[in-house]
Motif scaffolding. Structure first.
Motif, PDB file in Angstrom:
ATOM      1  N   THR A  45      72.067 -19.076  62.597  1.00 14.00           N
ATOM      2  CA  THR A  45      71.610 -17.551  61.441  1.00 14.00           C
ATOM      3  C   THR A  45      70.632 -18.761  61.143  1.00 14.00           C
ATOM      4  OG1 THR A  45      73.756 -17.106  61.915  1.00 14.00           O
ATOM      5  CG2 THR A  45      72.453 -16.469  59.907  1.00 14.00           C
ATOM      6  N   VAL A  46      69.589 -17.564  61.284  1.00  9.86           N
ATOM      7  CA  VAL A  46      68.445 -18.071  60.350  1.00  9.86           C
ATOM      8  C   VAL A  46      67.529 -17.237  59.177  1.00  9.86           C
ATOM      9  CG1 VAL A  46      65.786 -18.782  60.279  1.00  9.86           C
ATOM     10  CG2 VAL A  46      67.518 -19.706  62.323  1.00  9.86           C
ATOM     11  N   ILE A  47      67.504 -17.805  58.172  1.00  7.75           N
ATOM     12  CA  ILE A  47      67.580 -16.566  57.282  1.00  7.75           C
ATOM     13  C   ILE A  47      66.247 -17.182  56.063  1.00  7.75           C
ATOM     14  CG2 ILE A  47      68.924 -18.371  55.385  1.00  7.75           C
ATOM     15  CD1 ILE A  47      69.642 -14.196  54.821  1.00  7.75           C
ATOM     16  N   ASP A  48      65.971 -15.540  56.043  1.00 10.06           N
ATOM     17  CA  ASP A  48      64.256 -16.159  55.129  1.00 10.06           C
ATOM     18  C   ASP A  48      64.725 -15.231  53.867  1.00 10.06           C
ATOM     19  OD1 ASP A  48      61.562 -16.024  54.028  1.00 10.06           O
ATOM     20  OD2 ASP A  48      61.302 -14.608  55.662  1.00 10.06           O
ATOM     21  N   PRO A  49      65.041 -15.907  52.347  1.00 14.28           N
ATOM     22  CA  PRO A  49      65.546 -14.587  51.741  1.00 14.28           C
ATOM     23  C   PRO A  49      63.683 -14.182  50.539  1.00 14.28           C
ATOM     24  CG  PRO A  49      66.235 -16.990  51.494  1.00 14.28           C
ATOM     25  CD  PRO A  49      65.041 -17.331  52.565  1.00 14.28           C
ATOM     26  N   GLY A  50      63.158 -14.720  51.537  1.00 17.18           N
ATOM     27  CA  GLY A  50      61.993 -14.056  49.900  1.00 17.18           C
ATOM     28  C   GLY A  50      61.086 -12.520  51.189  1.00 17.18           C
ATOM     29  N   GLY A  51      61.535 -12.760  52.725  1.00 19.84           N
ATOM     30  CA  GLY A  51      61.202 -11.813  53.356  1.00 19.84           C
ATOM     31  C   GLY A  51      62.610 -11.413  53.613  1.00 19.84           C
ATOM     32  N   ARG A  52      63.113 -11.283  53.145  1.00 21.29           N
ATOM     33  CA  ARG A  52      65.094 -10.500  52.777  1.00 21.29           C
ATOM     34  C   ARG A  52      65.195 -10.280  54.696  1.00 21.29           C
ATOM     35  NH1 ARG A  52      67.860  -9.574  48.565  1.00 21.29           N
ATOM     36  NH2 ARG A  52      69.099  -7.704  49.757  1.00 21.29           N
ATOM     37  N   ALA A  53      64.692 -10.999  55.249  1.00 18.32           N
ATOM     38  CA  ALA A  53      64.942 -11.620  57.164  1.00 18.32           C
ATOM     39  C   ALA A  53      66.216 -12.261  57.344  1.00 18.32           C
ATOM     40  CB  ALA A  53      63.056 -11.592  57.808  1.00 18.32           C
ATOM     41  N   VAL A  54      66.203 -11.569  58.941  1.00 21.42           N
ATOM     42  CA  VAL A  54      67.453 -12.745  59.344  1.00 21.42           C
ATOM     43  C   VAL A  54      66.961 -12.581  60.567  1.00 21.42           C
ATOM     44  CG1 VAL A  54      70.010 -12.530  59.664  1.00 21.42           C
ATOM     45  CG2 VAL A  54      69.317 -11.658  57.369  1.00 21.42           C
ATOM     46  N   ARG A  55      68.009 -13.978  60.922  1.00 22.58           N
ATOM     47  CA  ARG A  55      67.774 -13.727  62.324  1.00 22.58           C
ATOM     48  C   ARG A  55      69.604 -14.439  62.882  1.00 22.58           C
ATOM     49  NH1 ARG A  55      63.760 -16.070  67.733  1.00 22.58           N
ATOM     50  NH2 ARG A  55      65.197 -15.047  69.494  1.00 22.58           N
ATOM     51  N   ALA A  56      69.966 -13.963  64.152  1.00 22.33           N
ATOM     52  CA  ALA A  56      71.118 -13.984  64.064  1.00 22.33           C
ATOM     53  C   ALA A  56      71.336 -13.769  65.949  1.00 22.33           C
ATOM     54  CB  ALA A  56      72.777 -13.501  63.620  1.00 22.33           C
ATOM     55  N   ALA A  57      71.798 -14.900  66.396  1.00 20.77           N
ATOM     56  CA  ALA A  57      72.363 -15.511  67.840  1.00 20.77           C
ATOM     57  C   ALA A  57      74.758 -15.845  67.726  1.00 20.77           C
ATOM     58  CB  ALA A  57      71.757 -16.467  68.084  1.00 20.77           C
ATOM     59  N   ILE A  58      74.405 -15.403  69.000  1.00 24.82           N
ATOM     60  CA  ILE A  58      75.804 -15.489  69.191  1.00 24.82           C
ATOM     61  C   ILE A  58      76.410 -16.145  70.531  1.00 24.82           C
ATOM     62  CG2 ILE A  58      78.053 -15.267  69.578  1.00 24.82           C
ATOM     63  CD1 ILE A  58      77.799 -12.937  67.431  1.00 24.82           C
ATOM     64  N   MET A  59      76.941 -17.780  70.413  1.00 25.59           N
ATOM     65  CA  MET A  59      77.144 -18.032  72.107  1.00 25.59           C
ATOM     66  C   MET A  59      78.148 -19.109  71.890  1.00 25.59           C
ATOM     67  SD  MET A  59      74.989 -21.596  71.276  1.00 25.59           S
ATOM     68  CE  MET A  59      76.116 -22.804  72.416  1.00 25.59           C
ATOM     69  N   THR A  60      78.748 -18.589  73.365  1.00 22.64           N
ATOM     70  CA  THR A  60      79.844 -18.920  73.488  1.00 22.64           C
ATOM     71  C   THR A  60      79.860 -20.878  73.632  1.00 22.64           C
ATOM     72  OG1 THR A  60      79.906 -19.735  75.720  1.00 22.64           O
ATOM     73  CG2 THR A  60      80.158 -17.367  75.550  1.00 22.64           C
ATOM     74  N   ILE A  61      80.755 -21.723  73.708  1.00 24.46           N
ATOM     75  CA  ILE A  61      80.924 -23.058  73.815  1.00 24.46           C
ATOM     76  C   ILE A  61      80.222 -23.054  74.272  1.00 24.46           C
ATOM     77  CG2 ILE A  61      82.827 -24.485  73.794  1.00 24.46           C
ATOM     78  CD1 ILE A  61      84.517 -23.042  71.790  1.00 24.46           C
ATOM     79  N   GLU A  62      80.568 -22.821  75.660  1.00 24.76           N
ATOM     80  CA  GLU A  62      79.927 -22.962  77.466  1.00 24.76           C
ATOM     81  C   GLU A  62      78.433 -23.275  77.623  1.00 24.76           C
ATOM     82  OE1 GLU A  62      82.598 -20.651  77.356  1.00 24.76           O
ATOM     83  OE2 GLU A  62      84.035 -22.477  77.343  1.00 24.76           O
ATOM     84  N   GLY A  63      77.836 -22.210  76.450  1.00 24.16           N
ATOM     85  CA  GLY A  63      76.603 -22.672  76.508  1.00 24.16           C
ATOM     86  C   GLY A  63      75.739 -20.679  76.193  1.00 24.16           C
ATOM     87  N   LEU A  64      77.040 -20.275  76.761  1.00 23.17           N
ATOM     88  CA  LEU A  64      75.854 -18.531  77.200  1.00 23.17           C
ATOM     89  C   LEU A  64      75.554 -17.859  75.454  1.00 23.17           C
ATOM     90  CD1 LEU A  64      75.889 -16.561  79.358  1.00 23.17           C
ATOM     91  CD2 LEU A  64      77.787 -15.661  79.596  1.00 23.17           C
ATOM     92  N   LEU A  65      74.073 -17.361  75.838  1.00 14.98           N
ATOM     93  CA  LEU A  65      74.072 -16.724  74.905  1.00 14.98           C
ATOM     94  C   LEU A  65      74.156 -15.546  74.842  1.00 14.98           C
ATOM     95  CD1 LEU A  65      72.238 -16.539  72.410  1.00 14.98           C
ATOM     96  CD2 LEU A  65      70.049 -16.407  73.829  1.00 14.98           C
ATOM     97  N   LEU A  66      74.855 -14.871  73.507  1.00 14.31           N
ATOM     98  CA  LEU A  66      75.868 -13.760  74.077  1.00 14.31           C
ATOM     99  C   LEU A  66      74.877 -12.308  73.922  1.00 14.31           C
ATOM    100  CD1 LEU A  66      79.094 -14.425  72.938  1.00 14.31           C
ATOM    101  CD2 LEU A  66      78.244 -13.934  76.019  1.00 14.31           C
ATOM    102  N   PHE A  67      74.159 -12.730  72.170  1.00 10.19           N
ATOM    103  CA  PHE A  67      73.888 -12.171  71.293  1.00 10.19           C
ATOM    104  C   PHE A  67      72.266 -12.628  70.916  1.00 10.19           C
ATOM    105  CE2 PHE A  67      73.037  -9.406  67.514  1.00 10.19           C
ATOM    106  CZ  PHE A  67      72.994  -8.225  67.752  1.00 10.19           C
ATOM    107  N   ASP A  68      71.416 -12.034  69.972  1.00  9.21           N
ATOM    108  CA  ASP A  68      69.629 -12.439  69.332  1.00  9.21           C
ATOM    109  C   ASP A  68      69.248 -11.387  69.175  1.00  9.21           C
ATOM    110  OD1 ASP A  68      68.404 -13.935  68.752  1.00  9.21           O
ATOM    111  OD2 ASP A  68      67.705 -15.249  70.601  1.00  9.21           O
ATOM    112  N   ALA A  69      69.572 -11.256  67.604  1.00  3.66           N
ATOM    113  CA  ALA A  69      68.543 -10.282  67.180  1.00  3.66           C
ATOM    114  C   ALA A  69      67.941 -10.503  66.097  1.00  3.66           C
ATOM    115  CB  ALA A  69      69.738  -9.084  66.931  1.00  3.66           C
ATOM    116  N   SER A  70      67.420  -9.843  65.513  1.00  7.04           N
ATOM    117  CA  SER A  70      66.988 -10.387  63.914  1.00  7.04           C
ATOM    118  C   SER A  70      66.718  -9.160  63.107  1.00  7.04           C
ATOM    119  CB  SER A  70      65.358 -10.861  64.001  1.00  7.04           C
ATOM    120  OG  SER A  70      64.551  -9.505  64.339  1.00  7.04           O
ATOM    121  N   THR A  71      66.342  -9.077  62.042  1.00  7.78           N
ATOM    122  CA  THR A  71      66.490  -7.752  61.478  1.00  7.78           C
ATOM    123  C   THR A  71      65.547  -7.681  60.008  1.00  7.78           C
ATOM    124  OG1 THR A  71      67.177  -6.188  59.995  1.00  7.78           O
ATOM    125  CG2 THR A  71      68.604  -8.202  59.506  1.00  7.78           C
ATOM    126  N   ARG A  72      64.574  -7.120  59.525  1.00  9.63           N
ATOM    127  CA  ARG A  72      63.673  -6.893  58.603  1.00  9.63           C
ATOM    128  C   ARG A  72      63.378  -5.978  57.788  1.00  9.63           C
ATOM    129  NH1 ARG A  72      59.655 -11.465  56.669  1.00  9.63           N
ATOM    130  NH2 ARG A  72      60.311 -12.802  58.236  1.00  9.63           N
TER     131      ARG A  72
END
Lengths: 198, 248
Positions: free
Chosen positions: A45-72
Motif C-alpha cells: 500500500t502506498v498512501i499520499d495523505p496530501g493528495g488523499r491518494a492511495v495505491r494498493a496491490a495484493i499478491m500471493t506468497i508465491e509472487g503472483l500479482l492478483l490486484f493493483d489499483a489506485s484511487t485519487r
C-alpha cells in the motif's frame, strides 16, 4: 458512546493514527472470508495523505500479482486484476478499506473530546447517515468505528500502535453488509513519494 | 544465437516439458470466469503448480543441447531433489524488490514440499494424492489456506509423475525459443491471449558452472512486474523423510 467535550489536544491525538507524509507499507494479510475460509496474502500500500491518494496491490506468497489499483479524488485506476478480484465492487471495497485505515475522514470532526475511560475520541459525520469514530486509548492503541444511522456498526478496526499507519498489528472487521476480517502484520514500512501512489 | 524456435513440443529436440507444464496451467485459467473463491484457489494453485513445475523441470534439464531421449533417460534416474531458493519480486509499486526465501523438496513418486521461511511462513504440500497449503498465522498456529483444494490435485500429481519419468506430451500454450552461446537460456512466450494477461513470458537461465542445473527462472507478468527464482544448494537423490511432506 458519550463524548465528553474537551480540549483540542484530543483532536490532535486522533490524528496520530494516520500518516502525514507519503509512505509505503508491506503487510502480511490474514483474511477470513464471509464463508469462514482463511487465506494469507501480501499487501503493498502506498498512501499520499496530501493528495488523499492511495495505491494498493495484493499478491500471493508465491509472487503472483492478483490486484493493483489506485484511487485519487474518487477516481479509480485499475492496473491489474485477476479473478475473482476483477469485479468493480471488489476494487471499490478494497480501496475503501485502505482509505478507512490510512486517511482521516474528510473535514473536521463534528465532536471531539474524551470518553469515560480516558480515551481520546473524534466523531466525524459522513454522507448518507454514516459516521466514523476515531479513538486513541491511553496506551496508544486505537480503534476506528464506522456506523450508520447512529448505531449500526458497519466496519471496525483496531490497532496496537497509533504511529501513522499500518505499523503495528491491525485488525479490520467488516460487519455490514458482509462479515469478514483482515489482520495486517507489518513486513516493512518506508517513506514514499507522492507520485508513488498514482 | 537461436538454436530452435517453436520446436519445443516435438520429441527429439529440446526440453519442452516446461511448455507442457505451462499448457496445463493455461488450460485451467481459461476454463471459465466467475467471482468465486474456488476460482481464486485455482489461480493460486495453478500459479503454485506452475512454479513448482518450473522448479522441478529446471533441475531436470540435463544438457541444454542434448536430445529429448537423453533428457528422458536422465530424468528417470531422479528419485529426489532438494534446493533452497530466493524469490525476488519486482513491481512498479515497489521501489526495492520484495525478497522471500524458502526450500523446495521433491520425492518420487508423488511428493512435493514448497516452503517459504520469510517474510511469511508458508508450505505447499503434495503428498499421497492430496494437495494442501498451510501458512503460519500471527499466533504461530499453522492454518490451512482456502482455495487449495482437491480440484487441482489429480492434475498436478499426474504432471509430476509425467515429468519425473520423462514422459512429456505436446503443448500449445507457449512457444519456446532456445538461445545458446555463452549465456544460454530458454524464452517461453504465451500464445494464448488469456494466459498472456497473467504471464507475459518466462525465462529459464541455466547455471553455467553446473551442467544440468538451473540458476534462475524469471516470470514476467507485464508492466515491469517480475518474479525471479534463484536456486542454491541443489541436491539430487538425497534421503528425504516422509514427515517433510506432512502438515507442519
Amino acid at each position: 458512546m458519550h463524548v465528553n467535550p474537551s480540549g483540542p489536544e484530543h483532536r490532535e491525538r486522533c490524528r496520530l493514527l494516520f500518516p502525514v507524509a507519503p509512505v509505503r507499507f508491506i503487510n502480511a494479510i490474514e483474511a477470513q472470508l464471509p464463508d469462514g475460509k482463511k487465506m494469507t496474502l501480501i499487501g503493498i500500500t502506498v498512501i499520499d495523505p496530501g493528495g488523499r491518494a492511495v495505491r494498493a496491490a495484493i499478491m500471493t506468497i508465491e509472487g503472483l500479482l492478483l490486484f493493483d489499483a489506485s484511487t485519487r479524488n474518487d477516481v479509480i485506476t485499475l492496473y491489474r486484476a485477476l479473478p475473482p478480484f476483477d469485479g468493480p465492487e471488489f476494487r471499490r471495497a478494497l480501496l475503501r478499506d485502505v482509505q478507512f485505515l490510512l486517511l482521516p475522514p474528510a473535514g473536521e470532526p463534528q465532536q471531539y473530546g474524551i470518553l469515560n475511560n480516558g480515551s481520546s475520541i473524534c466523531r466525524y459525520g459522513l454522507a448518507d447517515g454514516m459516521a466514523i469514530d476515531v479513538i486513541v486509548h491511553p496506551d496508544n492503541s486505537w480503534e476506528l468505528q464506522e456506523y450508520k444511522n447512529g448505531s449500526v456498526a458497519t466496519r471496525i478496526a483496531k490497532g496496537t500502535a497509533a504511529a501513522g499507519g499500518l505499523t503495528g498489528i491491525v485488525v479490520l472487521q467488516g460487519l455490514q453488509p458482509q462479515r469478514y476480517s483482515l489482520q495486517l502484520r507489518p513486513i516493512s514500512v518506508e517513506p514514499a513519494k507522492p507520485n508513488d501512489a498514482k | 544465437m537461436i538454436l530452435s524456435e517453436h520446436k519445443g513440443i516435438h520429441s527429439g529436440t529440446r526440453p519442452f516439458f516446461v511448455k507442457h507444464i505451462i499448457e496445463k496451467h493455461a488450460h485451467l485459467h481459461t476454463s471459465g470466469k466467475n467471482e468465486t473463491l474456488s476460482e481464486y484457489g485455482n489461480a493460486v494453485m495453478n500459479y503454485a503448480r506452475l512454479i513448482t513445475m518450473l522448479f522441478c523441470a529446471g533441475f531436470l534439464l540435463i544438457g541444454w543441447t542434448d536430445s529429448w531421449e537423453s533428457i528422458r533417460k536422465e530424468s528417470a534416474n531422479i528419485s529426489s531433489i532438494s534446493a533452497s531458493f530466493t524469490q525476488t519480486k519486482r513491481m512498479k509499486i515497489l521501489t526495492s524488490p520484495l525478497v522471500s526465501n524458502g526450500t523446495f523438496c521433491f520425492k518420487g513418486p508423488n511428493s512435493v514440499r514448497w516452503a517459504y521461511d520469510e517474510p511469511v511462513k508458508s508450505v505447499l504440500l503434495l503428498h499421497r494424492g492430496t494437495s494442501k497449503r498451510f501458512t503460519q498465522r500471527h499466533n504461530s498456529s499453522w492454518t490451512e489456506d482456502a482455495g487449495i483444494g482437491a480440484e487441482a490435485t489429480s492434475v498436478m500429481l499426474q504432471e509430476i509423475i509425467l515429468w519425473s519419468t520423462g514422459r512429456f506430451t505436446e503443448c500449445k500454450g507457449f512457444t519456446a525459443e532456445l538461445l545458446a552461446g555463452t549465456a544460454p537460456r530458454i524464452h517461453l512466450r504465451p500464445c494464448d491471449g488469456s494466459l498472456a494477461k497473467i504471464i507475459s513470458g518466462i525465462e529459464i537461465i541455466p547455471a553455467i558452472d553446473k551442467p544440468g542445473m538451473i540458476q534462475s527462472i524469471i516470470i514476467r507478468e507485464g508492466e515491469g512486474n517480475t518474479t525471479t527464482l534463484d536456486f542454491a544448494d541443489v541436491k539430487i537423490n538425497v534421503q528425504l523423510e516422509d514427515k517433510l511432506f506432512r502438515k507442519p
